[in-house]
Enzyme design. Structure first.
Site, PDB file in Angstrom:
ATOM      1  CD  GLU A   1      40.010  37.614  43.000  1.00  6.71           C
ATOM      2  OE1 GLU A   1      39.043  36.844  42.847  1.00  6.71           O
ATOM      3  OE2 GLU A   1      40.969  37.670  42.204  1.00  6.71           O
TER       4      GLU A   1
ATOM      5  CE  LYS B   1      34.847  36.935  39.789  1.00  2.42           C
ATOM      6  NZ  LYS B   1      36.061  36.072  39.857  1.00  2.42           N
TER       7      LYS B   1
ATOM      8  CB  CYS C   1      39.063  37.872  39.168  1.00  2.00           C
ATOM      9  SG  CYS C   1      40.111  36.595  38.439  1.00  2.00           S
TER      10      CYS C   1
END
Length: 553
Positions: free
Chosen positions: A309, A374, A427
């Site tokens: 990430e 995301k 995440c």
């Protein structure tokens, strides 16, 4: 006190057994009679002890201590006074709230580490994160105990009631206020792959209910009502849980005959340097060097290289030559899947650019061929909820970073070399069962890019990895995980770790990954199965509660 303690044990089966029974009876009686701060303290300690059943400790026996204590504490509560039912449930709610506060404080203290990366700016918010978050999450467990108390009885019905109520509370915790289902109680029943397989049938809703039921069963030892049937049911659940796991582990996932050669890069970049302009070139050069090194013995050249990430330390819009360097690094037919911050220019000069926490796919020509933003952002870490109000109070996002992010509109699978579809999650998106399940059925791989370096070598990264493992089992798909400082790993569809890099290690994983088709129940069927289990507990608890009240009259 109008409590509902279990009936006293009568008779004996030998001296030792009788003594043990009397000891448990005295212990439960003492806990039932607690009041005031003593009751709150015992509830808090029981919740804190229950965390030992979670990763990385995996001492699941802790659940067999904490939940019986919780049952006995609820035995000692009453429906206070007259009037509104909700107000009468205050004692039961308080017990659950203190239990939850202990559980979440002991299980989530490590989140404060993110605020110490740049302590000069964010250390002031440490109490809000370390204490404030558990204070709020504890309300869900308070709700659980209040709901259970409505269906309470003096027998196995109360065990069914608390199992149902905790399953409801965990379900709500995963969806309300953006959701945060971290360390759901069901993970305590899944410390190893053998014990993870049932989640592919009943989902987390079913696992949460069954786990609490089994953990709370020892509360029956302080009485004799339904003792045999209770332990028989618990034994049946445990045997079915382990037996199904064994059968599923000895059967192979559905093979497609396809393989993907993958390299996972774990650079272990120091977060204090990550956005430092003076070291960005060095970080980027290190990433390129690790990605282009010769394959490990016995492994072919990787088709897919994966970076963690936000591992690209600058914006491609500011450094387009970085894409050229990546294209030069990649060989023919190779692809890089990297975590990067993606900038989207403003429509007009009056508006600011938008930034997204993204996964970008870059081909051997140095072109971005796909990107996924995301969707589920971390409140206060990646964006500021109620931004206008909080900024007037001088509060900005709590986690240091280059900017606030905007959420993506949708998630889709990225086609990787060989034609497989890899579904990326960034995440903590991977901890949400419903989010992962949405597109998993049409994918062949799950990819999780994360950066847990914010939390150091604490329980946090291990708990995050455990939840990613369970998502692989739940959906019957291989999980490829790239983390900045660990735990990077390849997890097969049965939850077995094929290869991994430890926390704070720097290195690469080269893996010949078999591509499989999902062989778990569909997400819809898992929801139905879990719902059936919850409803069965609710019906059983209600019927036994009604029967007790009728017999009392």
């Amino acid at each position: 006190m109008n409590a509902d303690p279990p009936e006293a044990w009568v008779g004996s089966r030998g001296g030792d057994v009788a003594n043990d029974r009397r000891l448990l009876e005295r212990l439960s009686g003492a806990i039932i009679l607690l009041s005031g701060w003593r009751r709150a303290l015992v509830a808090f300690l029981a919740g804190a002890f229950a965390v030992l059943a979670q990763a990385p400790y995996d001492f699941f026996a802790a659940g067999f201590v904490s939940f019986p204590i919780l049952v006995w504490l609820l035995d000692g509560t009453t429906l206070d006074g007259q009037g509104l039912q909700l107000r009468r449930l205050k004692p039961a709610f308080a017990v659950g709230w203190w239990f939850g506060f202990g559980y979440f404080l002991s299980g989530l203290w490590w989140i404060g580490g993110a605020l110490l990366v740049e302590a000069d700016d964010f250390a002031w918010a440490l109490p809000l994160a370390v204490v404030g978050v558990p204070l709020l999450l504890a309300f869900f467990y308070g709700l659980a105990t209040a709901l259970a108390r409505l269906m309470w009885s003096s027998n196995i019905g109360r065990i069914a009631a608390i199992a149902f109520a905790f399953a409801v509370a965990e379900w709500l915790r995963g969806i309300l206020f953006t959701g945060f289902p971290w360390n759901a109680v069901g993970y305590a029943a899944m410390p190893v792959p053998l014990l993870m397989q049932s989640v592919s049938v009943v989902g987390m809703d079913g696992i949460n209910a069954l786990t609490v039921f089994v953990f709370a069963i020892p509360a029956l030892l302080a009485g004799r009502r339904h003792l045999r049937v209770g332990f028989a049911l618990a034994a049946l659940i445990v045997l079915a849980h382990a037996g199904f796991g064994y059968v599923r582990l000895i059967t192979s996932p559905l093979e497609t005959g396809k393989y993907l050669d993958v390299r996972i890069v774990q650079p272990s970049v120091d977060l204090t340097e990550k956005w430092d302009a003076s070291v960005r070139d060095r970080i980027f050069s290190t990433m390129l060097a690790m990605s282009s090194q010769e394959p490990q013995p016995g492994h072919p050249k990787p088709q897919l290289v994966i970076w963690p990430e936000t591992s690209v330390p600058f914006l491609f819009t500011e450094r387009p030559e970085a894409l050229v360097a990546i294209g030069d690094m990649l060989g023919e037919g190779q692809m890089l899947m990297a975590g990067a911050v993606r900038e989207e220019g403003a429509a007009n000069q009056a508006d600011a650019s938008r930034y997204y926490n993204s996964v970008v796919a870059i081909d051997d020509r140095g072109e971005i061929v796909d990107a996924v933003d995301k969707v589920h952002l971390v409140p206060f870490g990646e964006y500021l909820p109620f931004a206008g109000l909080l900024r007037r109070l001088g509060i900005e996002q709590f986690v240091a970073g280059p900017m606030n992010f905007f959420p993506g509109n949708e998630r889709h699978a990225i086609e990787v070399p060989g034609g497989a579809k890899a579904l990326p999650f960034i995440c903590y998106e991977v901890i949400f069962p419903e989010i992962v399940s949405v597109d998993a059925a049409s994918s062949q791989l799950i990819v999780n890019l994360t950066n847990d370096a914010w939390f150091g070598d604490t329980p946090g990264p291990y708990q995050h990895f455990r939840q990613a493992q369970v998502r692989a089992v739940e959906n019957g798909l291989t999980m490829i995980r790239a983390a900045n400082n660990g735990i990077s790993a390849v997890v097969d569809p049965r939850g077995r770790t094929l290869e991994a890099l430890a926390i704070d290690a720097r290195g690469v994983i080269d893996m010949h990954v078999p591509i499989s088709s999902p062989d778990a129940f569909s997400a819809a069927q898992r929801r139905i199965n879990g719902f059936v289990i919850m409803v069965a507990f609710a019906i059983g608890a209600t019927l036994l509660s009604v029967r007790r009240r009728l017999s009392a009259n």
